[in-house]
Design an enzyme around this catalytic site. Structure first.
Site, PDB file in Angstrom:
ATOM      1  N   HIS A  85       5.302  -3.167  -5.201  1.00  0.00           N
ATOM      2  CA  HIS A  85       5.132  -2.157  -4.164  1.00  0.00           C
ATOM      3  C   HIS A  85       3.859  -2.463  -3.377  1.00  0.00           C
ATOM      4  O   HIS A  85       3.103  -3.367  -3.735  1.00  0.00           O
ATOM      5  CB  HIS A  85       5.005  -0.761  -4.778  1.00  0.00           C
ATOM      6  CG  HIS A  85       6.254  -0.266  -5.446  1.00  0.00           C
ATOM      7  ND1 HIS A  85       6.516   1.088  -5.605  1.00  0.00           N
ATOM      8  CD2 HIS A  85       7.318  -0.905  -5.988  1.00  0.00           C
ATOM      9  CE1 HIS A  85       7.681   1.240  -6.220  1.00  0.00           C
ATOM     10  NE2 HIS A  85       8.185   0.046  -6.472  1.00  0.00           N
ATOM     11  N   GLU A 178       1.337  -2.355  -7.659  1.00  0.00           N
ATOM     12  CA  GLU A 178       0.949  -2.006  -6.292  1.00  0.00           C
ATOM     13  C   GLU A 178       0.023  -3.122  -5.819  1.00  0.00           C
ATOM     14  O   GLU A 178      -1.100  -3.271  -6.283  1.00  0.00           O
ATOM     15  CB  GLU A 178       0.244  -0.649  -6.277  1.00  0.00           C
ATOM     16  CG  GLU A 178       1.103   0.514  -6.757  1.00  0.00           C
ATOM     17  CD  GLU A 178       2.060   1.025  -5.681  1.00  0.00           C
ATOM     18  OE1 GLU A 178       1.916   0.596  -4.512  1.00  0.00           O
ATOM     19  OE2 GLU A 178       2.927   1.851  -6.014  1.00  0.00           O
TER      20      GLU A 178
END
Length: 211
Positions: A85, A178
């Site tokens: 992500h 992330e």
């Protein structure tokens, strides 16, 4: 859209209006209800949990992309996975959904919390951006003091995540990475993003050989 938080939701929903990040079957609630009723493990399994019947109906709100990924998971016995992500610099690990359904944040570890914390730490400590001494906060959350890892539900609850589904339905250990504060890096920045993650991706894949 620019960088950082600008236009962060662009591309999040499919043409049909489905958020793929919340679209997998909620097996957490099924398991926890069974635990609360003392049905685990003699009458209800705590792994390889079957998909609820309602989720398989033709009119269920399940994206074709989600169905395709589930079919892929069921055909290949993956044991280690990561989904990538953007928008933060942190590695999250299951559970992603809070056990107390009305709480937005709550530490919700799995029975394999030690393994998940190790896997997340392997990635975070070898990621050049996360490990940098010049590492700054992306937005508001200070993940640096936690070693740039966090239990997903303790950050924000995500019902129907692929991480939780992979773990409970197929026994695959999956984390979310992330990758960057910038959700939409410019093309010129991609080589640096690759260098930030190359070694951590390789080290993470090597963990497949450990038990």
């Amino acid at each position: 859209q620019g960088s950082e938080l600008s236009g962060w939701a662009t591309g999040r929903w499919t043409y049909e209006g489905i958020d793929l990040n919340h679209n997998f079957a909620d097996l957490n609630t099924v398991l926890w209800d069974a635990e609360d009723n003392d049905l685990v493990p003699h009458e209800f399994p705590n792994h390889y949990i079957p998909i609820p019947e309602y989720y398989t109906f033709a009119n269920a709100t399940v994206a074709p992309e989600t169905r395709a990924v589930i079919d892929w998971m069921q055909r290949y016995p993956f044991v280690l996975s990561a989904n990538l992500h953007g928008g933060e610099l942190v590695v999250t690990y299951p559970f992603d959904m809070t056990r107390t359904y009305w709480k937005a944040q709550e530490l919700t570890p799995t029975a394999d919390d030690g393994v998940f914390r190790w896997l997340a730490t392997v990635y975070a400590t070898s990621n050049l951006a996360m490990a940098s001494e010049e590492r700054r906060l992306c937005h508001y959350d200070d993940f640096i003091r936690f070693g740039n890892i966090i239990n997903g539900a303790n950050w924000h609850t995500v019902p129907g995540s692929m991480n939780d589904f992979s773990y409970l339905h197929t026994n695959c250990f999956e984390i979310t990475v992330e990758l960057s504060c910038d959700k939409f890096p410019h093309a010129s920045e991609l080589p640096a993003e690759w260098e930030n993650n190359r070694e951590s991706l390789l080290l993470y894949m090597e963990q497949v050989g450990d038990g």
